[in-house]
Design an enzyme around this catalytic site. Structure first.
Site, PDB file in Angstrom:
ATOM      1  N   ASP A   1       0.625  -1.292  -0.136  1.00 43.72           N
ATOM      2  CA  ASP A   1       0.039   0.077  -0.164  1.00 43.72           C
ATOM      3  C   ASP A   1       0.852   1.265   0.162  1.00 43.72           C
ATOM      4  O   ASP A   1       1.811   1.258   0.755  1.00 43.72           O
ATOM      5  CB  ASP A   1      -0.830  -0.058   1.281  1.00 43.72           C
ATOM      6  CG  ASP A   1      -1.936  -1.191   1.440  1.00 43.72           C
ATOM      7  OD1 ASP A   1      -1.149  -2.162   1.079  1.00 43.72           O
ATOM      8  OD2 ASP A   1      -3.034  -1.002   1.936  1.00 43.72           O
TER       9      ASP A   1
ATOM     10  N   HIS B   1      -0.982   4.585  -0.742  1.00 46.47           N
ATOM     11  CA  HIS B   1      -1.914   5.381  -0.043  1.00 46.47           C
ATOM     12  C   HIS B   1      -1.789   7.121  -0.499  1.00 46.47           C
ATOM     13  O   HIS B   1      -1.745   7.731   0.593  1.00 46.47           O
ATOM     14  CB  HIS B   1      -2.182   5.180   1.258  1.00 46.47           C
ATOM     15  CG  HIS B   1      -3.257   4.234   1.520  1.00 46.47           C
ATOM     16  ND1 HIS B   1      -4.433   3.998   1.286  1.00 46.47           N
ATOM     17  CD2 HIS B   1      -3.002   2.877   2.187  1.00 46.47           C
ATOM     18  CE1 HIS B   1      -5.191   2.983   1.331  1.00 46.47           C
ATOM     19  NE2 HIS B   1      -4.095   2.072   2.075  1.00 46.47           N
TER      20      HIS B   1
ATOM     21  N   ASP C   1      -4.060  -0.361  -3.640  1.00 47.18           N
ATOM     22  CA  ASP C   1      -4.112   0.639  -2.817  1.00 47.18           C
ATOM     23  C   ASP C   1      -3.161   2.096  -3.067  1.00 47.18           C
ATOM     24  O   ASP C   1      -2.081   2.406  -2.087  1.00 47.18           O
ATOM     25  CB  ASP C   1      -4.001   0.390  -1.168  1.00 47.18           C
ATOM     26  CG  ASP C   1      -5.396   0.001  -0.604  1.00 47.18           C
ATOM     27  OD1 ASP C   1      -6.059  -0.543  -1.424  1.00 47.18           O
ATOM     28  OD2 ASP C   1      -5.399  -0.261   0.525  1.00 47.18           O
TER      29      ASP C   1
ATOM     30  N   ASP D   1      -6.588   7.324  -1.662  1.00 47.64           N
ATOM     31  CA  ASP D   1      -7.261   7.481  -0.383  1.00 47.64           C
ATOM     32  C   ASP D   1      -6.193   7.734   0.862  1.00 47.64           C
ATOM     33  O   ASP D   1      -5.049   7.490   0.673  1.00 47.64           O
ATOM     34  CB  ASP D   1      -8.009   5.896  -0.187  1.00 47.64           C
ATOM     35  CG  ASP D   1      -9.354   6.229  -0.718  1.00 47.64           C
ATOM     36  OD1 ASP D   1      -9.802   7.371  -1.272  1.00 47.64           O
ATOM     37  OD2 ASP D   1     -10.047   5.127  -0.899  1.00 47.64           O
ATOM     38  N   ARG D   2      -6.668   8.563   1.540  1.00 44.17           N
ATOM     39  CA  ARG D   2      -5.993   8.922   2.825  1.00 44.17           C
ATOM     40  C   ARG D   2      -4.743   9.812   2.572  1.00 44.17           C
ATOM     41  O   ARG D   2      -4.695  10.869   3.351  1.00 44.17           O
ATOM     42  CB  ARG D   2      -5.567   7.625   3.763  1.00 44.17           C
ATOM     43  CG  ARG D   2      -6.692   6.908   4.259  1.00 44.17           C
ATOM     44  CD  ARG D   2      -6.128   6.062   5.195  1.00 44.17           C
ATOM     45  NE  ARG D   2      -7.407   5.226   6.015  1.00 44.17           N
ATOM     46  CZ  ARG D   2      -7.479   4.038   5.683  1.00 44.17           C
ATOM     47  NH1 ARG D   2      -6.832   3.470   4.809  1.00 44.17           N
ATOM     48  NH2 ARG D   2      -8.300   3.292   6.096  1.00 44.17           N
TER      49      ARG D   2
ATOM     50  N   ASN E   1      -8.289  -2.748  -2.414  1.00 44.61           N
ATOM     51  CA  ASN E   1      -9.671  -2.683  -2.032  1.00 44.61           C
ATOM     52  C   ASN E   1      -9.863  -1.145  -2.154  1.00 44.61           C
ATOM     53  O   ASN E   1     -11.132  -0.893  -2.258  1.00 44.61           O
ATOM     54  CB  ASN E   1     -10.092  -3.137  -0.792  1.00 44.61           C
ATOM     55  CG  ASN E   1      -9.191  -2.420   0.329  1.00 44.61           C
ATOM     56  OD1 ASN E   1      -8.160  -2.341   0.213  1.00 44.61           O
ATOM     57  ND2 ASN E   1      -9.895  -1.944   1.520  1.00 44.61           N
ATOM     58  N   HIS E   2      -9.029  -0.252  -2.250  1.00 41.52           N
ATOM     59  CA  HIS E   2      -9.282   1.167  -2.164  1.00 41.52           C
ATOM     60  C   HIS E   2      -9.702   1.692  -3.684  1.00 41.52           C
ATOM     61  O   HIS E   2      -9.725   2.979  -3.875  1.00 41.52           O
ATOM     62  CB  HIS E   2      -8.131   2.014  -1.392  1.00 41.52           C
ATOM     63  CG  HIS E   2      -8.442   2.274   0.014  1.00 41.52           C
ATOM     64  ND1 HIS E   2      -9.198   2.950   0.730  1.00 41.52           N
ATOM     65  CD2 HIS E   2      -8.258   1.105   0.978  1.00 41.52           C
ATOM     66  CE1 HIS E   2      -9.159   2.992   1.942  1.00 41.52           C
ATOM     67  NE2 HIS E   2      -8.757   1.757   2.043  1.00 41.52           N
TER      68      HIS E   2
ATOM     69  N   HIS F   1      -3.709  -8.284  -3.159  1.00 41.92           N
ATOM     70  CA  HIS F   1      -3.911  -7.167  -2.164  1.00 41.92           C
ATOM     71  C   HIS F   1      -4.363  -7.769  -0.693  1.00 41.92           C
ATOM     72  O   HIS F   1      -3.600  -7.455   0.423  1.00 41.92           O
ATOM     73  CB  HIS F   1      -4.810  -6.205  -2.558  1.00 41.92           C
ATOM     74  CG  HIS F   1      -4.757  -5.075  -1.699  1.00 41.92           C
ATOM     75  ND1 HIS F   1      -3.750  -3.991  -1.292  1.00 41.92           N
ATOM     76  CD2 HIS F   1      -5.780  -4.756  -0.656  1.00 41.92           C
ATOM     77  CE1 HIS F   1      -4.154  -3.158  -0.543  1.00 41.92           C
ATOM     78  NE2 HIS F   1      -5.331  -3.572  -0.075  1.00 41.92           N
TER      79      HIS F   1
ATOM     80  N   ARG G   1     -14.534  -7.228   9.062  1.00 37.98           N
ATOM     81  CA  ARG G   1     -14.527  -6.186   7.999  1.00 37.98           C
ATOM     82  C   ARG G   1     -15.781  -6.342   7.261  1.00 37.98           C
ATOM     83  O   ARG G   1     -16.436  -5.477   6.505  1.00 37.98           O
ATOM     84  CB  ARG G   1     -13.373  -6.692   6.813  1.00 37.98           C
ATOM     85  CG  ARG G   1     -12.005  -6.322   7.479  1.00 37.98           C
ATOM     86  CD  ARG G   1     -11.020  -6.445   6.096  1.00 37.98           C
ATOM     87  NE  ARG G   1      -9.782  -6.417   6.430  1.00 37.98           N
ATOM     88  CZ  ARG G   1      -8.958  -5.302   6.358  1.00 37.98           C
ATOM     89  NH1 ARG G   1      -9.658  -4.074   6.239  1.00 37.98           N
ATOM     90  NH2 ARG G   1      -7.770  -5.370   6.734  1.00 37.98           N
TER      91      ARG G   1
ATOM     92  N   HIS H   1      -2.744  -4.594   2.348  1.00 37.18           N
ATOM     93  CA  HIS H   1      -4.068  -4.573   2.932  1.00 37.18           C
ATOM     94  C   HIS H   1      -3.935  -4.174   4.199  1.00 37.18           C
ATOM     95  O   HIS H   1      -4.805  -3.405   4.857  1.00 37.18           O
ATOM     96  CB  HIS H   1      -4.689  -5.876   2.859  1.00 37.18           C
ATOM     97  CG  HIS H   1      -6.261  -5.763   2.870  1.00 37.18           C
ATOM     98  ND1 HIS H   1      -7.013  -4.489   2.637  1.00 37.18           N
ATOM     99  CD2 HIS H   1      -7.202  -6.465   3.670  1.00 37.18           C
ATOM    100  CE1 HIS H   1      -8.382  -4.771   2.895  1.00 37.18           C
ATOM    101  NE2 HIS H   1      -8.488  -5.932   3.334  1.00 37.18           N
TER     102      HIS H   1
END
Length: 390
Positions: free
Chosen positions: A96, A98, A125, A128-129, A157-158, A209, A288, A315
């Site tokens: 990730d 991000h 990923d 995001d964030r 997943n993002h 992921h 989750r 993840h």
């Protein structure tokens, strides 16, 4: 909202705006210039001025070029590392990131840029964030377009409509492109749809992921003895969970960005959202609300059945691991979660000091701590259709 890196003396403004090559062919110099421009703009310009750096037509050409490549790749990309020279190329796997653009830039410089001697596999990923999810995603897409046989981008997943609406990427795109924001955002979602779900490196390493996935086969419940004529029924709630096969993975519908995770959508949900556990067996991931939990015995079965030696998944960052007492923390950027007879399972996370820049975050980080919590799957399912209106 500033969303700028810490103040520091910067070089003179680079040549902007970025222009698409006249022949449509990206070069190493073009990507190097793009990197310099993104670095400079992230430190010196407010988000609303980003179109002066990367005009919408150029952005769309990059997204389209990358999408045309990604959509032609299989769900599970098989990466051959046998070189024609005296030694095989190395492979760098990235977890990730991000939206932490400057960390990705450092990683590429420090590890050595992608080439025929150094392959890269990004494990999802990208957005995001972090404050620069768009720049981060576009940068790795440019490398993919430039070196499609040596750079591989997997989905996280993002890279979904639901997560990007909650954890900042949609808001980031709107802040940067204003009235063109929704158009740009939809183009990004279309590109997400093309990202492969997994890879097998050198015939021995599986990367995805979230991790492993169940079979989508529905097993009939046994007919009670002595009751002829009763209809045989099946139940997804009662069927035993069994490992899926690579044949099933090849047929999964990866273009679905959000729930419902069932039928041909089931495997993508598992691959993107599942987590390892120290408990034996395989069970629904109730924490989750999506995907699986699987134990070391399942890792052993997966490796042995498929003649593999290593699983690399991502993840879970420090925030997620802080809530789990059963597995090691993520302070070093990776953990060895399972060590079994046939090999190992490793979790890899490549976003240092995560999550960064929360003071000027594009999401409400005080209410939305991480993606383990308060998943509104019903809303995600109802809002899962993508309407292309531009």
């Amino acid at each position: 909202m500033k969303n700028a890196a810490p103040d520091m003396p910067g070089p003179a403004p680079p040549q902007i705006p970025l222009e698409w090559p006249q022949d449509g062919i990206l070069t190493l110099d073009w990507i190097r210039n793009m990197t310099v421009v993104f670095d400079w703009s992230s430190r010196n310009l407010p988000p609303a001025e980003f179109p002066s750096v990367l005009p919408v037509p150029v952005l769309q050409r990059l997204l389209l070029s990358a999408s045309n490549i990604l959509h032609k790749e299989p769900n599970c990309v098989r990466i051959d590392v046998e070189g024609g020279g005296e030694r095989s190329p190395s492979v760098v796997v990235v977890g990730d990131v991000h939206g932490q653009l400057h960390d990705v830039m450092f990683l590429l410089e420090d590890a050595g840029f992608p080439s025929e001697d150094r392959l890269f596999v990004f494990n999802g990923d990208y957005v995001d964030r972090g404050a620069w999810g768009l720049e981060t995603f576009l940068l790795v897409l440019a490398w993919k377009v430039f070196l499609p046989q040596y750079v591989f981008l997997l989905r996280g997943n993002h890279e979904s409509k639901y997560c990007t609406a909650v954890y900042g990427f949609e808001q980031e795109v709107m802040a940067k492109y204003g009235d063109k924001g929704q158009q740009v955002y939809r183009k990004c979602l279309r590109c997400f749809e093309g990202l492969p779900l997994a890879s097998i490196i050198a015939g021995c390493t599986y990367t995805a992921h979230g991790g492993l996935f169940r079979s989508e086969k529905v097993f009939p419940l046994k007919r009670p003895k002595g009751k002829k004529g009763h209809k045989v029924v099946s139940s997804t709630d009662k069927k035993p969970l069994t490992l899926g096969s690579f044949d099933e993975l090849s047929k999964a519908r990866r273009t679905v960005l959000d729930p419902p995770w069932e039928g041909s959508n089931l495997i993508p949900g598992d691959i993107l959202w599942s987590d390892p556990s120290l408990n034996y067996g395989m069970s629904p991931n109730k924490e989750r609300g999506i995907g699986l939990l699987w134990g070391p015995d399942v890792t052993e079965e997966f490796l042995k059945t498929n003649e593999l030696k290593l699983i690399i998944r991502s993840h879970e960052g420090p925030d997620a691991r802080d809530k789990r007492s059963d597995l090691a923390g993520m302070q070093k950027g990776y953990t060895i979660d399972h060590e079994v007879g046939s090999g190992k399972l490793v979790t890899l996370f490549s976003a240092p000091d995560y999550p960064q820049f929360q003071v000027d975050a594009y999401y409400d980080y005080e209410d939305v701590i991480d993606s383990d919590e308060e998943l509104d799957l019903t809303s995600a399912q109802n809002d899962s259709s993508l309407e292309e209106t531009d």
